[in-house]
Design a protein around this motif. Structure first.
Motif, short mmCIF file in Angstrom:
data_model
loop_
_atom_site.label_atom_id
_atom_site.label_comp_id
_atom_site.label_asym_id
_atom_site.label_seq_id
_atom_site.Cartn_x
_atom_site.Cartn_y
_atom_site.Cartn_z
N ILE A 206 0.39 -47.14 73.43
CA ILE A 206 1.47 -46.25 72.97
C ILE A 206 1.01 -45.48 71.74
CG2 ILE A 206 3.84 -46.20 72.08
CD1 ILE A 206 4.33 -48.80 73.63
N HIS A 207 1.44 -44.26 71.61
CA HIS A 207 1.10 -43.45 70.43
C HIS A 207 1.51 -44.21 69.17
CE1 HIS A 207 0.99 -40.17 67.55
NE2 HIS A 207 0.42 -39.40 68.46
N PRO A 208 0.63 -44.30 68.16
CA PRO A 208 0.94 -45.10 66.96
C PRO A 208 2.26 -44.73 66.29
CG PRO A 208 -1.36 -44.42 66.94
CD PRO A 208 -0.72 -43.72 68.11
N GLU A 209 2.65 -43.45 66.33
CA GLU A 209 3.90 -43.05 65.68
C GLU A 209 5.12 -43.54 66.44
OE1 GLU A 209 3.91 -38.85 65.11
OE2 GLU A 209 2.16 -38.85 63.77
N ASP A 210 4.98 -43.75 67.75
CA ASP A 210 6.10 -44.19 68.57
C ASP A 210 6.15 -45.70 68.75
OD1 ASP A 210 6.72 -41.56 68.84
OD2 ASP A 210 6.04 -41.35 70.91
N ARG A 211 5.06 -46.39 68.41
CA ARG A 211 4.95 -47.83 68.68
C ARG A 211 6.06 -48.66 68.02
NH1 ARG A 211 -0.71 -49.30 67.35
NH2 ARG A 211 -1.13 -47.86 69.10
N PRO A 212 6.36 -48.46 66.72
CA PRO A 212 7.44 -49.27 66.11
C PRO A 212 8.79 -49.09 66.80
CG PRO A 212 6.13 -48.17 64.41
CD PRO A 212 5.71 -47.59 65.72
N LYS A 231 16.05 -48.21 78.32
CA LYS A 231 15.80 -46.81 78.67
C LYS A 231 15.25 -46.10 77.45
CE LYS A 231 17.92 -42.77 80.83
NZ LYS A 231 19.16 -42.22 81.45
N ILE A 232 14.06 -45.50 77.59
CA ILE A 232 13.42 -44.89 76.43
C ILE A 232 12.37 -43.88 76.89
CG2 ILE A 232 11.66 -46.69 76.29
CD1 ILE A 232 11.73 -46.43 73.25
N GLU A 233 12.11 -42.87 76.07
CA GLU A 233 11.01 -41.93 76.29
C GLU A 233 10.09 -41.99 75.08
OE1 GLU A 233 12.48 -38.02 77.06
OE2 GLU A 233 13.55 -38.59 78.89
N TYR A 234 8.77 -41.97 75.31
CA TYR A 234 7.82 -42.03 74.21
C TYR A 234 6.47 -41.49 74.67
CZ TYR A 234 6.57 -46.39 76.60
OH TYR A 234 6.22 -47.32 77.54
N ARG A 235 5.53 -41.38 73.73
CA ARG A 235 4.20 -40.88 74.04
C ARG A 235 3.23 -42.03 74.29
NH1 ARG A 235 3.68 -37.47 68.66
NH2 ARG A 235 4.93 -39.28 68.02
N ALA A 236 2.41 -41.87 75.33
CA ALA A 236 1.38 -42.87 75.64
C ALA A 236 0.01 -42.20 75.55
CB ALA A 236 1.60 -43.43 77.04
N VAL A 237 -0.93 -42.87 74.90
CA VAL A 237 -2.30 -42.34 74.78
C VAL A 237 -3.28 -43.15 75.61
CG1 VAL A 237 -1.93 -41.31 72.52
CG2 VAL A 237 -2.66 -43.70 72.68
N GLY A 238 -2.84 -44.29 76.14
CA GLY A 238 -3.71 -45.10 76.98
C GLY A 238 -4.68 -45.93 76.19
N LEU A 239 -5.32 -46.87 76.87
CA LEU A 239 -6.24 -47.79 76.22
C LEU A 239 -7.60 -47.15 75.95
CD1 LEU A 239 -5.37 -50.93 78.36
CD2 LEU A 239 -4.59 -50.39 76.06
#
Length: 502
Positions: A206-212, A231-239
């Motif tokens: 998960i994008h560090p800014e969205d992780r918390p 239910k949520i939307e967020y940014r994923a950057v992958g491993l």
């Protein structure tokens, strides 16, 4: 304190006038909220917020024949939903205290029989609602077993549909920490071949800014009182730190009869393209707001200059109209820019300073009352109003709420503003008695670009773009607080803002 109906002495039950019932409920809500705040839990409504009002009404409306027959108050399962046994006992104990204190404050000396009557009925209410909580927990367990069985039966058909729609599926077992991903989830997260998914791998992707934010929502979903909906939307950057994607996740958590989360299942969908379209529109809105400010500042400067030129009265009124329209356009542009900032990530910025919120509210009330001399605004404050907030942003929030109250409140009724201390929080309520907001619209009240049925039917020009309440909510959230609205024909429309002192 006065009463109506049956008396308070001897063997007669308690029947207070309506305002005494309201006093009891208001004190109970304050004490539950204060007690929760002291435990570090921000609660805008008690767990038994639907049960207790009916309990109070029943407690003070039974006749003498019913009371002597031994009839007890029976809780409905829907009123104890998502409430734990500890919460029920704690909140009903506070209700018992609030009832006795309310009569004591009013100078009413209750007989021993009347006091025993209150204790007897509260004790029975505790027993019944605890029984209901146990029954609901058992029903949930049975329902979860039925759902799991249905999911297994339809698994093949569901898998085909999900593959066609490029929807990933996952399952998490909170007790063991086991996480299962299908091929689509592994693709989105960039899980290397031969590696097994884990909750830690999920968070790292998960994008560090969205992780918390994601962690907080997951933890909340794993609590029984949440209802288990995710239910949520967020940014994923992958491993492998690949391209940034926007994903939409939905899920459901199931609990055993002890309230432990046993199974958490859900879906994930790549919505990157959709988000890019939304972000483009919102950036366009932001650029438009910036570009409009320059020509509008020229119009405002020219109008202010003309006001000082000693123009004839008819010309002077035209210039004043231009000034008023320019001010309204400025507010609309400010709302557009705030909306764009909030939607592009990071929320609305705030600059905290030492502030007496009571003094700020007095100034706002005086200002709005001066502009609306026919309206009555009653302000009551209790305790210390000092804290650290953004003065301009707080003025923006409360000015919006006060103007709404003036706009939609009945002209012949006052607007009530009450500010009280709630532990380390300051609670502000603004109430008007105009037409109630339809229940179907309350849930979307703080969404952008929405004006409810009251606004559409108001016999006046619209005052904005429908962004005011959305921006007010964003400002309150940026201060770590909460804002909510309730509305009905009896109690009026009330906006409640709860703010930590910062």
């Amino acid at each position: 304190m006065t009463t109506s109906g049956i008396g308070l002495y001897g063997d007669m039950p308690l029947v207070p006038v309506p305002h005494v019932k309201r006093e009891i409920l208001e004190e109970w809500r304050r004490r539950v909220r204060s007690e929760s705040n002291e435990r570090g839990v921000i609660r805008t409504e008690p767990a038994l917020s639907r049960f207790v009002p009916e309990l109070v009404e029943r407690l003070f409306s039974v006749d003498d024949e019913e009371r002597q027959s031994g009839a007890i108050l029976v809780a409905s399962a829907r009123h104890s939903e998502n409430c734990t046994v500890a919460e029920a006992i704690r909140e009903l104990s506070l209700l018992r205290s609030a009832i006795l204190r309310a009569f004591s404050r009013g100078g009413v000396r209750l007989s021993t029989t009347a006091i025993e009557y209150v204790h007897h009925e509260i004790d029975h209410a505790m027993a019944e609602i605890v029984s209901d909580i146990h029954r609901v927990a058992c029903a949930r367990l049975a329902a979860s077993h039925r759902v799991e069985h249905a999911l297994r039966e339809n698994e093949d058909r569901m898998r085909l549909a999900l593959v066609a729609a490029e929807v990933g599926t996952w399952e998490f077992r909170p007790i063991t920490g086991e996480l299962t991903w299908d091929d689509r989830c592994k693709q989105i997260w960039g899980l290397p071949d031969g590696h097994e998914p884990s909750y830690d791998a999920f968070l790292r992707g998960i994008h560090p800014e969205d992780r918390p934010r994601v962690e907080a929502i997951v933890e909340q979903t794993l609590e029984p009182r949440s209802g288990g909906t995710y239910k949520i939307e967020y940014r994923a950057v992958g491993l492998s730190h690949g391209p940034e994607r926007w994903v939409s996740c939905e899920g459901k958590c199931f609990f055993d009869d002890a309230g432990r989360p046993t199974r958490f299942i859900g879906t994930v969908l790549d919505i990157t393209e959709r988000r890019r379209e939304v972000e483009f529109r919102e950036r366009f809105v932001g650029m438009l707001g910036h570009d409009l400010r320059q020509p509008l500042s020229v119009v405002n400067y020219a109008s202010e200059t003309l006001l000082k030129q000693g123009l004839p009265n008819d010309s002077l009124e035209l210039v004043r109209r231009v000034v008023r329209s320019g001010d309204r356009m400025n507010r609309m542009i400010r709302d557009l820019l705030d909306f764009a900032r909030g939607r592009q990530g990071g929320g609305i910025p705030v600059a905290r300073k030492s502030l007496d919120l009571h003094e700020l509210m007095r100034h706002l009330v005086d200002e709005i009352a001066t502009v609306n001399p026919a309206r009555t605004i009653e302000l009551a404050v209790d305790g210390d109003g000092s804290g650290h907030w953004d003065p301009d942003r707080m003025a923006q929030v409360f000015q919006n709420l006060l103007c709404n109250a003036v706009t939609y409140g009945a002209a012949d009724t006052p607007i009530y503003v009450v500010m009280v201390e709630e532990g380390r929080f300051l609670e502000t309520t603004i109430t008007n008695y105009g037409p109630p907001i339809p229940k179907s619209e309350l849930g979307q009240l703080f969404s952008p670009y929405r004006r409810g049925g009251r606004a559409r039917s108001a016999e006046r020009l619209p005052r904005g773009l429908g962004l005011g309440l959305y921006i007010a909510q964003e400002i309150v959230l940026a201060h770590g607080g909460s804002i909510e609205a309730t509305s009905d024909s009896d109690s009026g429309t009330t906006f409640t803002v709860l703010l930590p002192r910062g």
